[in-house]
Design a protein around this motif. Structure first.
Motif, PDB file in Angstrom:
ATOM      1  N   THR A 238      64.756  34.860   0.545  1.00  8.25           N
ATOM      2  CA  THR A 238      64.444  34.198  -0.725  1.00  8.25           C
ATOM      3  C   THR A 238      65.742  33.995  -1.514  1.00  8.25           C
ATOM      4  O   THR A 238      66.807  34.453  -1.092  1.00  8.25           O
ATOM      5  CB  THR A 238      63.492  35.068  -1.572  1.00  8.25           C
ATOM      6  N   THR A 239      65.627  33.312  -2.642  1.00  4.96           N
ATOM      7  CA  THR A 239      66.794  33.086  -3.491  1.00  4.96           C
ATOM      8  C   THR A 239      66.492  33.507  -4.923  1.00  4.96           C
ATOM      9  O   THR A 239      65.351  33.814  -5.260  1.00  4.96           O
ATOM     10  CB  THR A 239      67.186  31.587  -3.513  1.00  4.96           C
ATOM     11  N   ASN A 240      67.525  33.467  -5.724  1.00  4.10           N
ATOM     12  CA  ASN A 240      67.422  33.788  -7.148  1.00  4.10           C
ATOM     13  C   ASN A 240      66.259  33.032  -7.821  1.00  4.10           C
ATOM     14  O   ASN A 240      65.523  33.594  -8.622  1.00  4.10           O
ATOM     15  CB  ASN A 240      68.768  33.403  -7.803  1.00  4.10           C
ATOM     16  N   ASP A 241      66.078  31.758  -7.462  1.00  4.97           N
ATOM     17  CA  ASP A 241      64.999  30.940  -8.056  1.00  4.97           C
ATOM     18  C   ASP A 241      63.616  31.547  -7.825  1.00  4.97           C
ATOM     19  O   ASP A 241      62.694  31.317  -8.607  1.00  4.97           O
ATOM     20  CB  ASP A 241      64.992  29.517  -7.474  1.00  4.97           C
ATOM     21  N   PHE A 262      66.334  43.246 -14.014  1.00  7.81           N
ATOM     22  CA  PHE A 262      67.749  43.247 -13.626  1.00  7.81           C
ATOM     23  C   PHE A 262      67.888  42.539 -12.276  1.00  7.81           C
ATOM     24  O   PHE A 262      67.145  42.848 -11.348  1.00  7.81           O
ATOM     25  CB  PHE A 262      68.256  44.686 -13.488  1.00  7.81           C
ATOM     26  N   LYS A 263      68.873  41.623 -12.205  1.00 11.15           N
ATOM     27  CA  LYS A 263      69.118  40.953 -10.925  1.00 11.15           C
ATOM     28  C   LYS A 263      70.534  41.258 -10.458  1.00 11.15           C
ATOM     29  O   LYS A 263      71.498  40.759 -11.034  1.00 11.15           O
ATOM     30  CB  LYS A 263      68.895  39.450 -11.065  1.00 11.15           C
ATOM     31  N   ASP A 264      70.627  42.104  -9.450  1.00 12.54           N
ATOM     32  CA  ASP A 264      71.916  42.545  -8.908  1.00 12.54           C
ATOM     33  C   ASP A 264      72.216  41.704  -7.672  1.00 12.54           C
ATOM     34  O   ASP A 264      71.960  42.101  -6.545  1.00 12.54           O
ATOM     35  CB  ASP A 264      71.809  44.041  -8.544  1.00 12.54           C
ATOM     36  N   LEU A 265      72.736  40.500  -7.928  1.00 12.32           N
ATOM     37  CA  LEU A 265      72.872  39.527  -6.831  1.00 12.32           C
ATOM     38  C   LEU A 265      74.336  39.206  -6.554  1.00 12.32           C
ATOM     39  O   LEU A 265      74.680  38.102  -6.156  1.00 12.32           O
ATOM     40  CB  LEU A 265      72.087  38.254  -7.181  1.00 12.32           C
ATOM     41  N   GLY A 266      75.224  40.178  -6.771  1.00 13.00           N
ATOM     42  CA  GLY A 266      76.662  39.936  -6.614  1.00 13.00           C
ATOM     43  C   GLY A 266      77.225  39.432  -7.931  1.00 13.00           C
ATOM     44  O   GLY A 266      76.503  38.848  -8.733  1.00 13.00           O
ATOM     45  N   LYS A 270      72.734  40.316 -13.736  1.00 12.42           N
ATOM     46  CA  LYS A 270      72.128  39.477 -14.769  1.00 12.42           C
ATOM     47  C   LYS A 270      70.814  40.112 -15.191  1.00 12.42           C
ATOM     48  O   LYS A 270      70.142  40.744 -14.376  1.00 12.42           O
ATOM     49  CB  LYS A 270      71.822  38.088 -14.217  1.00 12.42           C
ATOM     50  N   MET A 271      70.431  39.912 -16.432  1.00 13.19           N
ATOM     51  CA  MET A 271      69.145  40.490 -16.833  1.00 13.19           C
ATOM     52  C   MET A 271      68.368  39.598 -17.797  1.00 13.19           C
ATOM     53  O   MET A 271      68.962  38.806 -18.539  1.00 13.19           O
ATOM     54  CB  MET A 271      69.352  41.874 -17.436  1.00 13.19           C
ATOM     55  N   SER A 272      67.027  39.711 -17.736  1.00 16.95           N
ATOM     56  CA  SER A 272      66.128  39.035 -18.671  1.00 16.95           C
ATOM     57  C   SER A 272      65.426  40.112 -19.464  1.00 16.95           C
ATOM     58  O   SER A 272      64.830  41.022 -18.881  1.00 16.95           O
ATOM     59  CB  SER A 272      65.069  38.227 -17.931  1.00 16.95           C
ATOM     60  N   LEU A 273      65.508  40.012 -20.782  1.00 16.35           N
ATOM     61  CA  LEU A 273      64.850  40.995 -21.654  1.00 16.35           C
ATOM     62  C   LEU A 273      63.676  40.347 -22.359  1.00 16.35           C
ATOM     63  O   LEU A 273      63.777  39.202 -22.814  1.00 16.35           O
ATOM     64  CB  LEU A 273      65.842  41.534 -22.695  1.00 16.35           C
ATOM     65  N   ARG A 274      62.561  41.048 -22.417  1.00  8.38           N
ATOM     66  CA  ARG A 274      61.376  40.528 -23.101  1.00  8.38           C
ATOM     67  C   ARG A 274      60.795  41.597 -24.018  1.00  8.38           C
ATOM     68  O   ARG A 274      60.744  42.765 -23.640  1.00  8.38           O
ATOM     69  CB  ARG A 274      60.278  40.125 -22.087  1.00  8.38           C
ATOM     70  N   SER A 275      60.333  41.164 -25.179  1.00 15.41           N
ATOM     71  CA  SER A 275      59.692  42.094 -26.107  1.00 15.41           C
ATOM     72  C   SER A 275      58.244  41.686 -26.280  1.00 15.41           C
ATOM     73  O   SER A 275      57.922  40.502 -26.329  1.00 15.41           O
ATOM     74  CB  SER A 275      60.394  42.038 -27.465  1.00 15.41           C
TER      75      SER A 275
END
Lengths: 327, 327
Positions: A238-241, A262-266, A270-275
């Protein structure tokens, strides 16, 4: 406000219609319907986007062709309609092109903080979606010009920008528009929903399965985290998408206030935060490590490694939670 | 038809209102709103269910108390209103009780094949939900009796029985009713959606993760299967109820026509069958092994073991798919 837009647009012979870069259901739906509206009113329309149309939205390009902007076609336009972005830079190469060869530009959008750089700005932050606004373009002029294809395109944007009509941006008026689109377009919601949502690759579900097994709760079950690593992508092909929308799962845990994917893809994490609490501002949270966004949805980057990143970022949230408890 | 129901109900002093066994959002929402309607019309109401109310719906019992039927309270009822079930047996102990002490019974439901055993039957298969029908009860009598609590209860049922307003049972009329409920109830959809959907236990997500790893495609990628075993429940400390909605995941795979969730939880294998193709009738499919339901959603039971069950049930679907190809 749509009265003015209608009369302005009718002054032109050829209009270039842009959807924003990294396009989604709302900008593509609005773009396709707006182009069809223009054509029905005898105005030639080009639909432009610098980027690829996501797989689950490509069926909409059968309703109107979306092309990469080229010098040759851009030159033919005597005005531009910019959809679902609050600044010229949201439309990729358009921003640069416009500096060299300025032409009248009309923007329709529902994001906060509209920027300068358009000749006319219709910015309605309360609207559920830009597609809801483009419905008013039809309503203002001649609702009979709304055919089944345009109705499905507009429905797509309302659906995708409201998490299937579930967000707090959905008003009774939004629901009425959805109803009108179903009636005029003579279709049922599953026709659009299946194309947009039930269009997953098996591998993506296997990736989601792996990611979901990493969900953990922190700080007295107030923060939920989830992660994806390059190994997981490799192992599931799969990919990041394919991680699109994953953050909704940690966010669905009962009682939590915020969730982070958290996306540890090299090249760092990167991270997405949601409240999902009015008290927790993930924009502030993300800013502490150089990211940003909205109060309820933001993004950031950390050099890594993953474990340290999670510890540090959860730590920042924990401080914010402690301050709330004090106040 | 609601005119007659209204006048019949008004002949009684105390009505027992049943939701079906193993209750869901639609029957509970309809039950709560119907009880509130009865009380507003000066009729005493008891809300009965043999089973536990699922965790994500318990907030609705603050709007009307739902209790286990007891001899003492049952005796006080001079009629019964049976909601969201097509046969007396769908209401558990009610069926037996009624044989001993028959009283007028009124049924409101949207499932196919309504059975005998009710004095009055309002069965509207085309309705998205029983909650959509109960809205007409208010509309028929006095829409001003619909308050915010009843509006939220009815919205819950429409939401849960239509997969968030996405199924083909959702008509322009359904959307208009949703709009009216938001307007009258003065709430936004997220208020209900978060209670119903974003209310998962961490363990349930871990179970989903395990189940999702079992998704497989069969018959040229036309059928997707997923399973859950008692071991998975044990290892994630979850129950059968935590599998609610899981079948949507295999169903979301691009290009498939039908999906099946198998639950191997002791005493054979229970299964949920879903179709997303007009050609595949999972009601017919389920009937071949003694189950049944709707064209697009049905259920069945097989003595097991799991592997054989999957093989046999996929085989039945494969025959149906072959017949479609021939025609």
């Amino acid at each position: 406000m749509f009265e003015e837009l209608v009369s302005k647009l009718k002054e032109h012979r050829t209009v270039g219609v842009y959807s924003h870069i990294r396009p989604d259901g709302d900008c593509i739906g609005a773009q396709v319907a707006a182009c069809r509206w223009l054509e029905k009113n005898g105005i030639r329309a080009f639909a432009f986007n610098d980027d690829q149309i996501p797989l689950n939205l490509q069926w909409l390009t059968d309703f109107y062709t979306i092309e990469e902007p080229r010098e040759e076609t851009l030159k033919q336009c005597d005005a531009f309609l910019l959809l679902d972005g609050n600044s010229p830079t949201r439309f990729g190469s358009y921003a640069e092109y416009m500096e060299d060869d300025p032409k009248p530009s009309y923007m329709v959008d529902h994001h906060p903080d509209p920027q300068d750089g358009f000749d006319m700005t219709i910015s309605v932050e309360e609207a559920s979606s830009t597609c809801e606004l483009i419905f008013h373009l039809f309503l203002q002029n001649d609702i009979k010009q709304l055919d089944s294809k345009s109705a499905k395109a507009l429905y797509t944007g309302i659906l995708t920008d409201t998490g299937s009509l579930q967000y707090d941006s959905v008003t009774p008026e939004t629901m009425n528009i959805a109803s009108e689109l179903l009636r005029i377009g003579e279709f049922r919601p599953n026709v659009v929903a299946e194309k947009v949502f039930s269009n997953k690759r098996l591998n993506q579900l296997h990736l989601l399965s792996r990611a979901m097994s990493t969900i953990k709760l922190h700080e007295d079950n107030q923060i939920a985290t989830m992660y994806v690593t390059s190994e997981m992508l490799e192992e599931t092909d799969t990919t990041n998408d394919d991680c699109e929308g994953f953050v909704a799962y940690p966010l669905s845990v009962a009682g939590i206030k915020a969730a982070i994917l958290f996306k540890d893809l090299g090249e760092g994490v990167k991270m997405s935060l949601r409240s999902k609490s009015n008290e927790v501002d993930v924009n502030k949270w993300a800013r502490e490590i150089g990211g940003g966004g909205h109060k309820k949805a933001s993004g950031a980057w950390h050099p890594g490694p993953l474990e340290e990143t999670i510890k540090e970022v959860v730590g920042i949230g924990s401080k914010q939670l402690a301050e709330i408890d004090k106040s």
